[in-house]
Design a protein around this motif. Structure first.
Motif, PDB file in Angstrom:
ATOM      1  N   CYS A 169       0.848  -1.191   0.000  1.00 31.01           N
ATOM      2  CA  CYS A 169       0.000   0.000   0.000  1.00 31.01           C
ATOM      3  C   CYS A 169       0.889   1.249   0.000  1.00 31.01           C
ATOM      4  O   CYS A 169       1.806   1.365   0.827  1.00 31.01           O
ATOM      5  N   SER A 170       0.612   2.154  -0.892  1.00 30.86           N
ATOM      6  CA  SER A 170       1.343   3.431  -0.915  1.00 30.86           C
ATOM      7  C   SER A 170       0.589   4.452  -0.061  1.00 30.86           C
ATOM      8  O   SER A 170      -0.596   4.256   0.274  1.00 30.86           O
ATOM      9  N   GLN A 198      -2.711   5.586  -1.409  1.00 30.60           N
ATOM     10  CA  GLN A 198      -3.850   4.665  -1.346  1.00 30.60           C
ATOM     11  C   GLN A 198      -4.511   4.636   0.023  1.00 30.60           C
ATOM     12  O   GLN A 198      -5.558   3.996   0.181  1.00 30.60           O
ATOM     13  N   CYS A 203      -4.249  -3.933  -1.742  1.00 31.68           N
ATOM     14  CA  CYS A 203      -2.843  -3.716  -1.399  1.00 31.68           C
ATOM     15  C   CYS A 203      -2.553  -4.365  -0.054  1.00 31.68           C
ATOM     16  O   CYS A 203      -3.473  -4.794   0.647  1.00 31.68           O
ATOM     17  N   PRO A 222     -10.417  -2.731  -1.111  1.00 33.33           N
ATOM     18  CA  PRO A 222     -10.924  -1.357  -1.090  1.00 33.33           C
ATOM     19  C   PRO A 222     -11.911  -1.130   0.054  1.00 33.33           C
ATOM     20  O   PRO A 222     -12.780  -1.968   0.328  1.00 33.33           O
ATOM     21  N   ASN A 277      -7.912   1.616   3.153  1.00 38.26           N
ATOM     22  CA  ASN A 277      -7.608   1.580   1.719  1.00 38.26           C
ATOM     23  C   ASN A 277      -8.681   2.367   0.971  1.00 38.26           C
ATOM     24  O   ASN A 277      -9.830   1.923   0.861  1.00 38.26           O
ATOM     25  N   THR A 286      -7.972  -0.694  -5.699  1.00 36.44           N
ATOM     26  CA  THR A 286      -7.191  -1.918  -5.850  1.00 36.44           C
ATOM     27  C   THR A 286      -6.793  -2.469  -4.476  1.00 36.44           C
ATOM     28  O   THR A 286      -6.726  -1.743  -3.487  1.00 36.44           O
ATOM     29  N   SER A 297      -8.351   3.318  -2.218  1.00 31.91           N
ATOM     30  CA  SER A 297      -8.174   3.123  -3.659  1.00 31.91           C
ATOM     31  C   SER A 297      -9.136   2.046  -4.154  1.00 31.91           C
ATOM     32  O   SER A 297      -9.914   1.465  -3.382  1.00 31.91           O
TER      33      SER A 297
END
Length: 248
Positions: free
Chosen positions: A111-112, A115, A144, A181, A138, A142, A140
């Motif tokens: 995870c960035s 996100q 992660c 998500p 999360n 997607t 985003s």
């Protein structure tokens, strides 16, 4: 009477007795044959008599069917196929699931910061300090993953500024978690009250800088606290776990 006449009479008498005895024998045989059975037939006739009844059961057969050895537990089975082709196979014992870092055959990326929405949740306090939850959601579209404890430190300003005191002590021993998500994981965050009681050089930090695990990028989270400008650590953080309310 001459010798020839005597012999002839005796012969006639013998023939008559023979005929008489033969007739009596035939009469007895006929009577026995009409009114008796052979030993073999008598034996067969006894085999057709009803079987004896056993107390508590309707027949010997049913009594024997209720007698069995103690039941043994069998392993769970899995049935496959349909109709007459159904077969049962033993299932392996259940295995405790472990955390995974992949979704299906596709590896899951870390995870960035972009996100994640990072925030501090509620908790409780005691004489030593506050026990809060540091949440990672999360945001985003997607999947992660996050692994381990994040990096946390007090900062003198929300943008830029310098670090106040030592970074948080990180609790090790963890497994990766996968965030779909809108899912949230959290790490326990302990905020020591020692700086408030100390005669150290103090400053009010507007918040903390949070680095997700294995990331050099950070997010600033507003959390005004009085802390010492040096020394410590005055923060402690645990590994990120599934769910929003973990504390240490």
């Amino acid at each position: 009477m001459n010798r020839t006449s005597v012999v002839t009479g005796l012969t006639a008498t013998g023939i008559g007795m023979t005929l008489l005895l033969t007739g009596c024998g035939s009469s007895g045989s006929a009577s026995t044959g009409g009114n008796s059975l052979s030993p073999a037939m008598d034996a067969d006739s006894t085999s057709s008599s009803p079987a004896p009844t056993v107390a508590g059961s309707s027949s010997v057969g049913s009594a024997s069917s209720t007698t069995s050895s103690p039941a043994k537990s069998a392993p769970p089975t899995h049935t496959s196929g349909s109709g007459s082709n159904r077969t049962a196979t033993a299932m392996p014992p259940a295995v405790k699931p472990s955390s995974t870092s992949s979704a299906g055959d596709k590896p899951v990326a870390l995870c960035s910061v972009g996100q994640l929405r990072i925030s501090v949740g509620g908790g409780n306090s005691d004489m030593q300090g506050s026990h809060r939850s540091l949440r990672f959601t999360n945001i985003s579209n997607t999947v992660c993953k996050l692994t381990g404890a994040p990096g946390v430190s007090y900062r003198s300003a929300s943008s830029g500024g310098h670090q106040l005191g030592k970074p948080a002590q990180r609790i090790v021993g963890h497994q990766p978690i996968v965030l779909i998500p809108n899912a949230t994981g959290s790490a326990g965050l302990f905020i020591s009250s020692a700086p408030r009681k100390s005669d150290c050089a103090k400053a009010t930090a507007p918040g903390i800088r949070v680095y997700p695990p294995d990331s050099y990028a950070f997010a600033f989270v507003a959390l005004p606290e009085v802390t010492c400008t040096s020394g410590g650590p005055y923060l402690k953080v645990g590994p990120i776990l599934p769910g929003p309310n973990h504390t240490v």
